[in-house]
Design a protein around this motif. Structure first.
Motif, mmCIF file in Angstrom:
data_model
loop_
_atom_site.group_PDB
_atom_site.id
_atom_site.type_symbol
_atom_site.label_atom_id
_atom_site.label_comp_id
_atom_site.label_asym_id
_atom_site.label_seq_id
_atom_site.Cartn_x
_atom_site.Cartn_y
_atom_site.Cartn_z
ATOM 1 N N LEU A 1 -5.577 10.828 12.834
ATOM 2 C CA LEU A 1 -4.411 11.200 12.043
ATOM 3 C C LEU A 1 -4.852 11.922 10.776
ATOM 4 C CD1 LEU A 1 -1.426 10.633 12.300
ATOM 5 C CD2 LEU A 1 -1.755 8.494 11.092
ATOM 6 N N HIS A 2 -5.838 11.329 10.098
ATOM 7 C CA HIS A 2 -6.384 11.899 8.866
ATOM 8 C C HIS A 2 -6.991 13.274 9.146
ATOM 9 C CE1 HIS A 2 -10.055 12.346 6.246
ATOM 10 N NE2 HIS A 2 -9.079 12.440 5.371
ATOM 11 N N PHE B 1 0.831 -1.202 0.000
ATOM 12 C CA PHE B 1 0.000 0.000 0.000
ATOM 13 C C PHE B 1 0.870 1.258 0.000
ATOM 14 C CE2 PHE B 1 -2.340 3.504 1.818
ATOM 15 C CZ PHE B 1 -3.571 3.409 1.205
ATOM 16 N N THR B 2 0.552 2.182 -0.901
ATOM 17 C CA THR B 2 1.283 3.440 -0.937
ATOM 18 C C THR B 2 0.419 4.526 -1.562
ATOM 19 O OG1 THR B 2 3.377 4.468 -1.519
ATOM 20 C CG2 THR B 2 2.407 3.005 -3.174
ATOM 21 N N HIS B 3 0.874 5.751 -1.468
ATOM 22 C CA HIS B 3 0.159 6.895 -2.039
ATOM 23 C C HIS B 3 0.255 6.848 -3.556
ATOM 24 C CE1 HIS B 3 -0.402 11.130 -3.241
ATOM 25 N NE2 HIS B 3 -1.247 11.152 -2.223
ATOM 26 N N ILE B 4 -0.840 7.148 -4.232
ATOM 27 C CA ILE B 4 -0.847 7.215 -5.696
ATOM 28 C C ILE B 4 -0.665 8.676 -6.095
ATOM 29 C CG2 ILE B 4 -2.254 6.864 -7.773
ATOM 30 C CD1 ILE B 4 -3.733 4.639 -6.131
ATOM 31 N N TYR C 1 -6.759 8.754 -0.396
ATOM 32 C CA TYR C 1 -5.695 7.919 0.174
ATOM 33 C C TYR C 1 -6.182 7.280 1.474
ATOM 34 C CZ TYR C 1 -1.173 7.191 2.610
ATOM 35 O OH TYR C 1 -0.108 6.677 3.316
ATOM 36 N N TYR C 2 -6.796 8.110 2.322
ATOM 37 C CA TYR C 2 -7.332 7.655 3.599
ATOM 38 C C TYR C 2 -8.439 6.612 3.388
ATOM 39 C CZ TYR C 2 -10.528 8.084 7.608
ATOM 40 O OH TYR C 2 -11.390 7.841 8.641
ATOM 41 N N LEU C 3 -9.330 6.859 2.423
ATOM 42 C CA LEU C 3 -10.427 5.916 2.166
ATOM 43 C C LEU C 3 -9.902 4.567 1.691
ATOM 44 C CD1 LEU C 3 -13.268 8.026 0.495
ATOM 45 C CD2 LEU C 3 -13.205 7.068 2.810
#
Length: 168
Positions: free
Chosen positions: A127-128, A60-63, A71-73
């Protein structure tokens, strides 16, 4: 047939445990893809599914270009899937993943957060929420970096600007 009607028909036929995971999807198509994904898992053994989920968490990583919320969802959905199988994922593991996979423009806020908050008690929803307050700033930082990506080009541009002489 309206989207809402289609969504309701799909929802009525679901087992309760799967319904609780997808009932927040308001668009029938998203919902349907999600249901297919969860149902196709039934042909795999529990062990295979757990391996797939751990693997997905690991990768899992940021796109690029993805908003903080998207990203959070995506991470939330993955963690929900992991929770269905009662797989143990420590709070700090999820928090670390969430923070460490953010793009560099979030660096300052990630550091600030790590200094003030306890990774073992904070959940990544908090955090989000914390990071969301700084999204505007993080985007500005990213734009600045993109504009000056090539430091040599930036220096060259500075040198080409003729000095301003005062003539009396």
């Amino acid at each position: 047939m309206g989207d809402m009607k289609a969504t309701n028909i799909i929802l009525q036929g679901l087992p309760a445990d799967i319904y609780s995971l997808v009932n927040h999807h308001r668009v029938a198509n998203d919902l349907w893809e999600r249901v297919q994904l969860l149902m196709q898992g039934t042909s795999l053994t529990k062990q295979e599914r757990e391996c797939k989920l751990y693997d997905a968490f690991d990768k899992f990583t940021h796109i690029k270009g993805e908003s903080l919320h998207k990203y959070y969802l995506r991470l939330t959905q993955l963690i929900n899937d992991i929770n269905i199988y009662n797989m143990k994922m420590e709070q700090f593991q999820v928090n670390t993943k969430f923070l460490n996979c953010l793009p560099p423009e979030w660096g300052k806020f990630v550091t600030d957060f790590k200094l003030v908050k306890d990774f073992h008690t904070t959940n990544f929803d908090q955090l989000h929420a914390y990071l969301e307050q700084h999204e505007l700033h993080a985007n500005e930082v990213r734009l600045l970096h993109e504009r000056n990506q090539d430091p040599l080009a930036f220096v060259a541009k500075q040198q080409m600007t003729p000095p301003h002489f005062n003539t009396y």
